[in-house]
Design a protein around this motif. Sequence first.
Motif, PDB file in Angstrom:
ATOM      1  N   THR A  61      28.765 -40.618 -25.895  1.00 44.01           N
ATOM      2  CA  THR A  61      29.015 -39.213 -26.242  1.00 44.01           C
ATOM      3  C   THR A  61      27.967 -38.277 -25.629  1.00 44.01           C
ATOM      4  O   THR A  61      27.393 -37.446 -26.305  1.00 44.01           O
ATOM      5  N   ILE A  62      27.731 -38.468 -24.345  1.00 43.37           N
ATOM      6  CA  ILE A  62      26.834 -37.553 -23.644  1.00 43.37           C
ATOM      7  C   ILE A  62      27.671 -36.568 -22.829  1.00 43.37           C
ATOM      8  O   ILE A  62      28.763 -36.926 -22.367  1.00 43.37           O
ATOM      9  N   PRO A  63      27.197 -35.336 -22.674  1.00 40.64           N
ATOM     10  CA  PRO A  63      27.966 -34.315 -21.946  1.00 40.64           C
ATOM     11  C   PRO A  63      27.896 -34.515 -20.432  1.00 40.64           C
ATOM     12  O   PRO A  63      27.366 -33.671 -19.720  1.00 40.64           O
ATOM     13  N   TRP A  64      28.450 -35.604 -19.969  1.00 41.68           N
ATOM     14  CA  TRP A  64      28.417 -35.926 -18.543  1.00 41.68           C
ATOM     15  C   TRP A  64      29.114 -34.860 -17.705  1.00 41.68           C
ATOM     16  O   TRP A  64      28.809 -34.672 -16.537  1.00 41.68           O
ATOM     17  N   SER A  70      24.806 -30.137  -6.324  1.00 45.72           N
ATOM     18  CA  SER A  70      23.847 -29.034  -6.221  1.00 45.72           C
ATOM     19  C   SER A  70      24.504 -27.729  -5.790  1.00 45.72           C
ATOM     20  O   SER A  70      23.991 -26.665  -6.087  1.00 45.72           O
ATOM     21  N   ASP A  71      25.627 -27.798  -5.104  1.00 40.10           N
ATOM     22  CA  ASP A  71      26.292 -26.574  -4.656  1.00 40.10           C
ATOM     23  C   ASP A  71      27.343 -26.105  -5.662  1.00 40.10           C
ATOM     24  O   ASP A  71      28.042 -25.131  -5.409  1.00 40.10           O
ATOM     25  N   GLY A  72      27.454 -26.780  -6.785  1.00 41.05           N
ATOM     26  CA  GLY A  72      28.376 -26.354  -7.834  1.00 41.05           C
ATOM     27  C   GLY A  72      29.716 -27.053  -7.794  1.00 41.05           C
ATOM     28  O   GLY A  72      30.512 -26.910  -8.716  1.00 41.05           O
ATOM     29  N   ARG A  73      29.976 -27.824  -6.739  1.00 44.35           N
ATOM     30  CA  ARG A  73      31.252 -28.556  -6.692  1.00 44.35           C
ATOM     31  C   ARG A  73      31.210 -29.736  -7.647  1.00 44.35           C
ATOM     32  O   ARG A  73      30.163 -30.358  -7.845  1.00 44.35           O
ATOM     33  N   LEU A  74      32.355 -30.063  -8.226  1.00 47.60           N
ATOM     34  CA  LEU A  74      32.434 -31.267  -9.046  1.00 47.60           C
ATOM     35  C   LEU A  74      32.275 -32.469  -8.120  1.00 47.60           C
ATOM     36  O   LEU A  74      32.599 -32.409  -6.950  1.00 47.60           O
ATOM     37  N   ALA A  75      31.778 -33.560  -8.678  1.00 44.86           N
ATOM     38  CA  ALA A  75      31.531 -34.747  -7.860  1.00 44.86           C
ATOM     39  C   ALA A  75      32.817 -35.453  -7.487  1.00 44.86           C
ATOM     40  O   ALA A  75      32.838 -36.265  -6.578  1.00 44.86           O
ATOM     41  N   PHE A  76      33.923 -35.128  -8.197  1.00 42.61           N
ATOM     42  CA  PHE A  76      35.193 -35.812  -7.933  1.00 42.61           C
ATOM     43  C   PHE A  76      36.069 -34.981  -7.006  1.00 42.61           C
ATOM     44  O   PHE A  76      35.936 -33.765  -6.914  1.00 42.61           O
ATOM     45  N   SER A  77      36.979 -35.653  -6.332  1.00 46.70           N
ATOM     46  CA  SER A  77      37.869 -34.973  -5.406  1.00 46.70           C
ATOM     47  C   SER A  77      38.790 -34.026  -6.163  1.00 46.70           C
ATOM     48  O   SER A  77      39.216 -34.337  -7.277  1.00 46.70           O
ATOM     49  N   PRO A  78      39.086 -32.878  -5.556  1.00 44.80           N
ATOM     50  CA  PRO A  78      40.018 -31.937  -6.180  1.00 44.80           C
ATOM     51  C   PRO A  78      41.361 -32.620  -6.435  1.00 44.80           C
ATOM     52  O   PRO A  78      41.844 -33.361  -5.586  1.00 44.80           O
ATOM     53  N   GLY A  79      41.910 -32.388  -7.603  1.00 44.79           N
ATOM     54  CA  GLY A  79      43.210 -32.968  -7.912  1.00 44.79           C
ATOM     55  C   GLY A  79      43.137 -34.336  -8.549  1.00 44.79           C
ATOM     56  O   GLY A  79      44.128 -34.806  -9.108  1.00 44.79           O
ATOM     57  N   SER A  80      41.975 -34.973  -8.485  1.00 43.73           N
ATOM     58  CA  SER A  80      41.853 -36.289  -9.116  1.00 43.73           C
ATOM     59  C   SER A  80      41.888 -36.153 -10.631  1.00 43.73           C
ATOM     60  O   SER A  80      41.616 -35.082 -11.184  1.00 43.73           O
ATOM     61  N   GLU A  82      39.889 -37.467 -12.814  1.00 41.92           N
ATOM     62  CA  GLU A  82      38.548 -37.214 -13.358  1.00 41.92           C
ATOM     63  C   GLU A  82      38.145 -35.756 -13.172  1.00 41.92           C
ATOM     64  O   GLU A  82      37.544 -35.142 -14.045  1.00 41.92           O
ATOM     65  N   SER A  83      38.482 -35.213 -12.012  1.00 39.85           N
ATOM     66  CA  SER A  83      38.177 -33.806 -11.750  1.00 39.85           C
ATOM     67  C   SER A  83      38.879 -32.904 -12.756  1.00 39.85           C
ATOM     68  O   SER A  83      38.279 -31.974 -13.299  1.00 39.85           O
ATOM     69  N   ALA A  84      40.151 -33.212 -13.014  1.00 38.34           N
ATOM     70  CA  ALA A  84      40.921 -32.404 -13.966  1.00 38.34           C
ATOM     71  C   ALA A  84      40.317 -32.489 -15.358  1.00 38.34           C
ATOM     72  O   ALA A  84      40.215 -31.483 -16.065  1.00 38.34           O
ATOM     73  N   LYS A  85      39.916 -33.686 -15.742  1.00 33.40           N
ATOM     74  CA  LYS A  85      39.326 -33.865 -17.074  1.00 33.40           C
ATOM     75  C   LYS A  85      38.020 -33.092 -17.197  1.00 33.40           C
ATOM     76  O   LYS A  85      37.796 -32.373 -18.174  1.00 33.40           O
ATOM     77  N   GLN A  86      37.178 -33.217 -16.177  1.00 37.96           N
ATOM     78  CA  GLN A  86      35.897 -32.515 -16.204  1.00 37.96           C
ATOM     79  C   GLN A  86      36.114 -31.007 -16.237  1.00 37.96           C
ATOM     80  O   GLN A  86      35.453 -30.291 -16.985  1.00 37.96           O
ATOM     81  N   GLU A  93      34.218 -24.995 -22.802  1.00 38.14           N
ATOM     82  CA  GLU A  93      32.895 -24.466 -23.153  1.00 38.14           C
ATOM     83  C   GLU A  93      32.645 -23.094 -22.562  1.00 38.14           C
ATOM     84  O   GLU A  93      31.542 -22.550 -22.690  1.00 38.14           O
ATOM     85  N   GLY A  94      33.633 -22.586 -21.860  1.00 42.30           N
ATOM     86  CA  GLY A  94      33.468 -21.251 -21.295  1.00 42.30           C
ATOM     87  C   GLY A  94      32.944 -21.238 -19.876  1.00 42.30           C
ATOM     88  O   GLY A  94      32.651 -20.177 -19.332  1.00 42.30           O
ATOM     89  N   VAL A  95      32.832 -22.414 -19.278  1.00 40.61           N
ATOM     90  CA  VAL A  95      32.382 -22.476 -17.888  1.00 40.61           C
ATOM     91  C   VAL A  95      33.585 -22.295 -16.967  1.00 40.61           C
ATOM     92  O   VAL A  95      34.573 -23.012 -17.090  1.00 40.61           O
ATOM     93  N   VAL A  96      33.498 -21.349 -16.079  1.00 45.60           N
ATOM     94  CA  VAL A  96      34.616 -21.053 -15.184  1.00 45.60           C
ATOM     95  C   VAL A  96      34.579 -21.997 -13.986  1.00 45.60           C
ATOM     96  O   VAL A  96      33.591 -22.050 -13.255  1.00 45.60           O
ATOM     97  N   VAL A  97      35.667 -22.741 -13.814  1.00 52.00           N
ATOM     98  CA  VAL A  97      35.783 -23.643 -12.673  1.00 52.00           C
ATOM     99  C   VAL A  97      36.898 -23.134 -11.769  1.00 52.00           C
ATOM    100  O   VAL A  97      38.033 -22.964 -12.214  1.00 52.00           O
ATOM    101  N   PHE A  98      36.584 -22.873 -10.523  1.00 52.16           N
ATOM    102  CA  PHE A  98      37.570 -22.356  -9.577  1.00 52.16           C
ATOM    103  C   PHE A  98      37.526 -23.196  -8.317  1.00 52.16           C
ATOM    104  O   PHE A  98      36.467 -23.401  -7.730  1.00 52.16           O
ATOM    105  N   ASN A  99      38.688 -23.713  -7.904  1.00 51.57           N
ATOM    106  CA  ASN A  99      38.751 -24.560  -6.713  1.00 51.57           C
ATOM    107  C   ASN A  99      37.745 -25.714  -6.778  1.00 51.57           C
ATOM    108  O   ASN A  99      36.999 -25.951  -5.835  1.00 51.57           O
ATOM    109  N   ASN A 100      37.737 -26.356  -7.942  1.00 51.78           N
ATOM    110  CA  ASN A 100      36.886 -27.540  -8.107  1.00 51.78           C
ATOM    111  C   ASN A 100      35.390 -27.235  -8.056  1.00 51.78           C
ATOM    112  O   ASN A 100      34.582 -28.123  -7.851  1.00 51.78           O
ATOM    113  N   LYS A 101      35.016 -25.974  -8.275  1.00 52.45           N
ATOM    114  CA  LYS A 101      33.574 -25.694  -8.273  1.00 52.45           C
ATOM    115  C   LYS A 101      33.204 -24.585  -9.241  1.00 52.45           C
ATOM    116  O   LYS A 101      34.048 -23.820  -9.699  1.00 52.45           O
TER     117      LYS A 101
END
Length: 122
Positions: A61-64, A70-80, A82-86, A93-101
């Motif tokens: 239960t860690i907030p992985w 470092s550039d703000g992109r998710l570590a997973f490929s767009p559309g995957s 895991e990416s969707a879940k993250q 939580e209110g964090v805006v994610v746009f185009n996987n970043k």
Amino acid sequence: MRSRGKAQVPDKDARHQIWRTVKMIPIGCVASYGQVADLAGLPGRARWVGRVLGQSPASMTIPWHRVLRSDGRLAFSPGSAESAKQTGLLQEEGVVVFNNKVRMADFQWRPSPAELLFSLDF
DNA sequence: GTATTGACTTCAT
DNA sequence: AATGAAGCCAATA
């Protein structure tokens, strides 16, 4: 004496440090793998942070999901999956994610001096 | 023992 | 913005 002097910090303790560091990322904020590695006292081990998070049991239960590149992109490929879940977890939580970043300028965690002190291992 | 891989980072095109 | 090379370090083959 430990004749194999390679590991300054036993991996077991190092993993614990990583988990502890990730857990202190506030809701609505994100941090990079390298940032977590540095705060955990493991400079240069950004890749290892990703590995440890990936192999951490779900029961941790860690907030992985608050850890990205470092550039703000998710570590997973767009559309995957895991990416969707993250993305979903971050949006909750209110964090805006746009185009996987994420806009790091807006959401990157900036630990206060008190938090930096707390991250030190006494 | 070497080679490859990967939830990375930085710099140079 | 996108892409590639080089550096990086622990795990895996």
